[in-house]
Scaffold this motif. Structure first.
Motif, PDB file in Angstrom:
ATOM      1  N   SER A   1      -5.378  50.677  76.401  1.00  0.00           N
ATOM      2  CA  SER A   1      -6.178  51.427  75.426  1.00  0.00           C
ATOM      3  C   SER A   1      -5.703  51.148  74.002  1.00  0.00           C
ATOM      4  CB  SER A   1      -6.088  52.924  75.736  1.00  0.00           C
ATOM      5  OG  SER A   1      -6.734  53.689  74.740  1.00  0.00           O
ATOM      6  N   ALA A   2      -4.366  51.120  73.802  1.00  0.00           N
ATOM      7  CA  ALA A   2      -3.830  50.883  72.465  1.00  0.00           C
ATOM      8  C   ALA A   2      -4.162  49.479  71.970  1.00  0.00           C
ATOM      9  CB  ALA A   2      -2.319  51.098  72.480  1.00  0.00           C
TER      10      ALA A   2
ATOM     11  N   TRP B   1      -7.781  49.355  70.906  1.00  0.00           N
ATOM     12  CA  TRP B   1      -7.939  49.950  69.573  1.00  0.00           C
ATOM     13  C   TRP B   1      -7.448  49.000  68.487  1.00  0.00           C
ATOM     14  CZ3 TRP B   1      -3.748  51.206  66.353  1.00  0.00           C
ATOM     15  CH2 TRP B   1      -4.100  51.837  65.155  1.00  0.00           C
TER      16      TRP B   1
ATOM     17  N   SER C   1      -9.915  46.293  67.845  1.00  0.00           N
ATOM     18  CA  SER C   1     -11.051  46.840  67.087  1.00  0.00           C
ATOM     19  C   SER C   1     -10.713  46.947  65.607  1.00  0.00           C
ATOM     20  CB  SER C   1     -11.440  48.211  67.656  1.00  0.00           C
ATOM     21  OG  SER C   1     -12.429  48.835  66.853  1.00  0.00           O
ATOM     22  N   ARG C   2      -9.511  47.416  65.272  1.00  0.00           N
ATOM     23  CA  ARG C   2      -9.117  47.554  63.869  1.00  0.00           C
ATOM     24  C   ARG C   2      -9.056  46.186  63.192  1.00  0.00           C
ATOM     25  NH1 ARG C   2     -10.178  49.823  61.206  1.00  0.00           N
ATOM     26  NH2 ARG C   2      -8.477  50.226  59.750  1.00  0.00           N
TER      27      ARG C   2
ATOM     28  N   ARG D   1     -13.115  52.155  56.783  1.00  0.00           N
ATOM     29  CA  ARG D   1     -12.605  53.047  57.830  1.00  0.00           C
ATOM     30  C   ARG D   1     -13.127  54.452  57.611  1.00  0.00           C
ATOM     31  NH1 ARG D   1      -6.443  51.324  57.220  1.00  0.00           N
ATOM     32  NH2 ARG D   1      -7.257  50.918  55.144  1.00  0.00           N
TER      33      ARG D   1
ATOM     34  N   ASP E   1     -12.117  56.951  62.649  1.00  0.00           N
ATOM     35  CA  ASP E   1     -11.115  55.926  62.930  1.00  0.00           C
ATOM     36  C   ASP E   1      -9.699  56.495  62.868  1.00  0.00           C
ATOM     37  OD1 ASP E   1     -13.094  54.031  63.189  1.00  0.00           O
ATOM     38  OD2 ASP E   1     -13.048  53.482  61.066  1.00  0.00           O
TER      39      ASP E   1
ATOM     40  N   GLN F   1      -9.034  58.580  65.896  1.00  0.00           N
ATOM     41  CA  GLN F   1      -8.791  57.730  67.062  1.00  0.00           C
ATOM     42  C   GLN F   1      -7.386  57.146  67.029  1.00  0.00           C
ATOM     43  OE1 GLN F   1     -11.229  54.232  67.307  1.00  0.00           O
ATOM     44  NE2 GLN F   1     -10.652  53.787  69.430  1.00  0.00           N
ATOM     45  N   ALA F   2      -6.937  56.748  65.829  1.00  0.00           N
ATOM     46  CA  ALA F   2      -5.583  56.197  65.711  1.00  0.00           C
ATOM     47  C   ALA F   2      -4.541  57.220  66.110  1.00  0.00           C
ATOM     48  CB  ALA F   2      -5.346  55.716  64.285  1.00  0.00           C
TER      49      ALA F   2
ATOM     50  N   VAL G   1      -4.575  57.619  69.889  1.00  0.00           N
ATOM     51  CA  VAL G   1      -3.973  56.482  70.585  1.00  0.00           C
ATOM     52  C   VAL G   1      -2.455  56.480  70.437  1.00  0.00           C
ATOM     53  CG1 VAL G   1      -3.767  53.972  70.563  1.00  0.00           C
ATOM     54  CG2 VAL G   1      -6.011  55.035  70.484  1.00  0.00           C
TER      55      VAL G   1
END
Length: 704
Positions: free
Chosen positions: A33-34, A37, A40-41, A51, A55, A58-59, A62
């Protein structure tokens, strides 16, 4: 401090654990999952997308990890232990992702709009993540201080565009593989419990009490304060290692051993070692056993101790310090503990447990004579059992051929002898480098002494055999803290039988006989004589030896009036000998030709003083009767006349040897002319007046 294992994946892989496997699955899911992410970033940054608040949320989700996974994922747990900020945690993830996801390098190049930078940089991190901090790469911040990431900066490249990568040890940790850093593997030695512990033999109560004291002290230590160094004192490394192992077992720690002589001499290397060890202590439940044994006799002892002090002053964690003496000052708290070998009663119990139904009289007999630790008792017992089994196999084969001996008695005798010889072999190597071993062959039948002196020799042997009964069973040990050994002075002219008497005792008691070489003990350097004597007595304390100080007046002489520094240090040596002789628990014999030269304080501390008189005519006749072996051919020796020769036993032995060689050259039996010729040579050697008539021989038939 916690006594539970905070790292389930530190457990041996040979012990499957459902909970452990569940954690590994959850940790893998979190990393997946990390990484998704993170990709994606990077993709958003390469497309220059703004951003949003979503976002950031979500960070946070995570990086905090799933709430239902306990312990938390490895990245979250590592961040907590090293005090990483959310930004530093994200940067560590970015650096580790280079090893975990093959798509990350190309995404890094795209995000930096530079195909020549397929790697993370500080500039990328500052742009990519929220809550950026410019001090990210400061040497005092966790990422660089703990060597969590590495920076590859060339001389012409600015720090902001230099490549960053995660340390391989940290990448493995994030994946759930928690093993000691290979950089430390070349210096550290793991403890082998199979060499320390024997199945079915528990740690003796006296040593177990020390373990309880250490554990209680560590558990009561103030939080966030450096723990004291646990200094284990004494001359028995095996017992100290056993106590350290048992302590670590109760605290859930993994012990490693580091010989102090392996500490790097360069300050930068020592600093790196200290930093890596502290990092490992935060990743694994560890303890370090620092071994000073080789440093005690090293030429650069002061330099090694200085390195040790620096290492400990810059390191935290649980440290065991194996040293013989207290004389080491540190810049932190120290808990000093004397580690003795098991008591005689405990040794008897250990022998009983190890031997079981076949113990017989061995536990009392062995515990009375030898001072061994648990590991030595286990090793000797296992070796004896193995050899006994081999003897039984040979006995069965012999029985089948019709020549068997009595089975039960034969087996018990073999086991008794094997155990005793195993104890002697275990205690011997330490002394072979410090003293001269003599092969004791003389028996009670060989020695000639007056009845009173002979009875005193028998008393010495009896006291050695009965020490356990008197000291332990009858309670004398509880009232005495010194004088538990048996020591004696043999005084008399040269050749009167002092060395032979020592051989007789060693042979009768089945002990190794060691004659102390004064040239190897006495040193002109201040303090070296005491150090050599300490090593000698400590090695002999295990009980398998009889220490024989020949010409003892050279070592145990009278103290003199102090007129200069030489007198003062000479007196210090004598004072040390006085104390050490009194605390020595084994059998020691001092021999001298000059009893008057000995310090009176030594005489007070001696349990027996035996005078070896010059032999009388009747004693000399008995000596001549015994001096020639049964296999040596003799013919018509006049023992009455030989007994009138005024000689000591040593000279009689020399004459017999020389006469035998004269006879061998002539090809005949040993006769009176051979003996008288050899006697004449001995008189000349001793510079005694010679009456030629005394050394002429005329056979009785010739006279007739």
């Amino acid at each position: 401090m916690s006594t539970s294992d905070p790292w389930p994946h530190a457990r041996p892989a040979t012990q499957p654990d459902t909970w452990h496997n569940t954690w590994l699955v959850g940790n893998e899911r979190y990393l997946t999952s990390a990484l998704a992410w993170l990709r994606s970033r990077l993709a958003q940054l390469s497309r220059s997308e703004a951003r949003s608040a979503a976002d950031l949320a979500q960070a946070i989700t995570v990086l905090n990890g799933p709430e239902d996974l306990q312990p938390p994922p490895a990245l979250v747990l590592l961040s907590q232990r090293f005090g990483l900020s959310r930004f530093e945690q994200a940067v560590l993830l970015l650096c580790a992702a280079m090893e975990l996801d093959t798509r990350i390098p190309s995404l890094c190049a795209q995000a930096q709009d530079d195909p020549n930078r397929p790697y993370p940089t500080l500039a990328l991190a500052l742009t990519l993540f929220d809550e950026p901090a410019w001090d990210l790469l400061s040497p005092e911040r966790p990422l660089r201080y703990w060597r969590l990431i590495e920076i590859n900066q060339t001389s012409a490249q600015p720090l902001t565009t230099s490549s960053m990568r995660a340390n391989q040890r940290i990448v493995n940790y994030l994946k759930g593989l928690n093993e000691l850093d290979e950089q430390l593997g070349s210096l550290l030695f793991s403890f082998d419990p199979h060499q320390l512990l024997a199945e079915g033999l528990p740690l003796p109560p006296s040593q177990l009490a020390i373990v309880r004291e250490i554990v209680d002290h560590l558990r009561q230590a103030a939080p966030n304060q450096p723990l004291p160094v646990l200094q284990l004192l004494g001359a028995d490394p095996a017992s100290k290692q056993l106590i350290a192992w048992q302590t670590c077992t109760e605290l859930g720690l993994h012990p490693y051993r580091l010989p102090v002589e392996l500490l790097p001499a360069q300050a930068s290397d020592l600093e790196l070692l200290s930093r890596l060890w502290q990092r490992e202590s935060l990743l694994l439940p560890l303890a370090l056993y620092l071994d000073l044994e080789a440093v005690d006799n090293a030429p650069d002892q002061a330099g090694s101790l200085a390195l040790l002090r620096r290492f400990l002053s810059r390191s935290n964690g649980i440290f065991f310090l194996d040293s013989r003496d207290v004389g080491l000052t540190l810049d932190r708290a120290v808990l000093s503990l004397d580690i003795p070998k098991p008591t005689p009663t405990e040794q008897r119990q250990l022998w009983q447990l190890a031997l079981g139904e076949q113990a017989g009289q061995n536990p009392a007999r062995l515990a009375n004579q030898f001072r061994l630790n648990l590991a030595e008792i286990a090793k000797i017992t296992q070796s004896a059992w193995k050899k006994t089994a081999q003897i039984e196999t040979v006995q069965i084969e012999t029985a089948q051929s019709g020549a068997a001996q009595s089975g039960t008695t034969y087996q018990a005798t073999a086991l008794d002898n094997l155990l005793w010889q195993g104890c002697l072999a275990s205690t011997r190597p330490q002394l072979d480098t410090l003293a001269q071993r003599l092969d004791a062959k003389a028996t009670w039948d060989d020695i000639v002494l007056p009845a009173e002196e002979l009875d005193l020799l028998h008393q010495i042997a009896d006291q050695v055999r009965q020490r356990s009964t008197v000291y332990d069973d009858w309670g004398f040990r509880r009232r005495m803290n010194r004088g538990l050994g048996v020591n004696a002075l043999f005084a008399g002219e040269s050749g009167t039988g002092k060395t032979m008497a020592a051989e007789v005792l060693a042979n009768d008691l089945s002990l190794n006989l060691y004659r102390i070489d004064l040239s190897a003990v006495v040193s002109k350097y201040i303090g070296e004589t005491e150090k050599n004597l300490r090593r000698l007595f400590d090695a002999a304390e295990d009980g398998g030896a009889l220490l024989f100080f020949d010409e003892a007046d050279a070592l145990f002489g009278k103290r003199s009036e102090v007129k200069d520094s030489h007198d003062r240090y000479a007196n210090i040596e004598v004072n040390y000998l006085l104390q050490r002789l009194e605390t020595y628990s084994g059998l020691a014999i001092l021999a001298t030709n000059l009893k008057s030269a000995l310090d009176n304080a030594f005489l007070r501390r001696l349990r027996f003083v035996i005078a070896f008189p010059f032999p009388s005519v009747s004693d000399r006749k008995r000596l001549w009767q015994k001096v020639f072996p049964e296999d040596a051919p003799t013919q018509a020796l006049d023992l009455e006349r030989l007994g009138r020769l005024n000689l000591a036993g040593g000279s009689i032995h020399t004459i017999a040897i020389n006469a035998a060689f004269l006879a061998a050259r002539a090809g005949t039996a040993v006769t009176m002319p051979h003996v008288l010729s050899a006697a004449r040579t001995e008189f000349r050697k001793l510079e005694r007046p010679i009456n030629e008539a005394d050394f002429r021989w005329q056979a009785p038939e010739d006279v007739a």
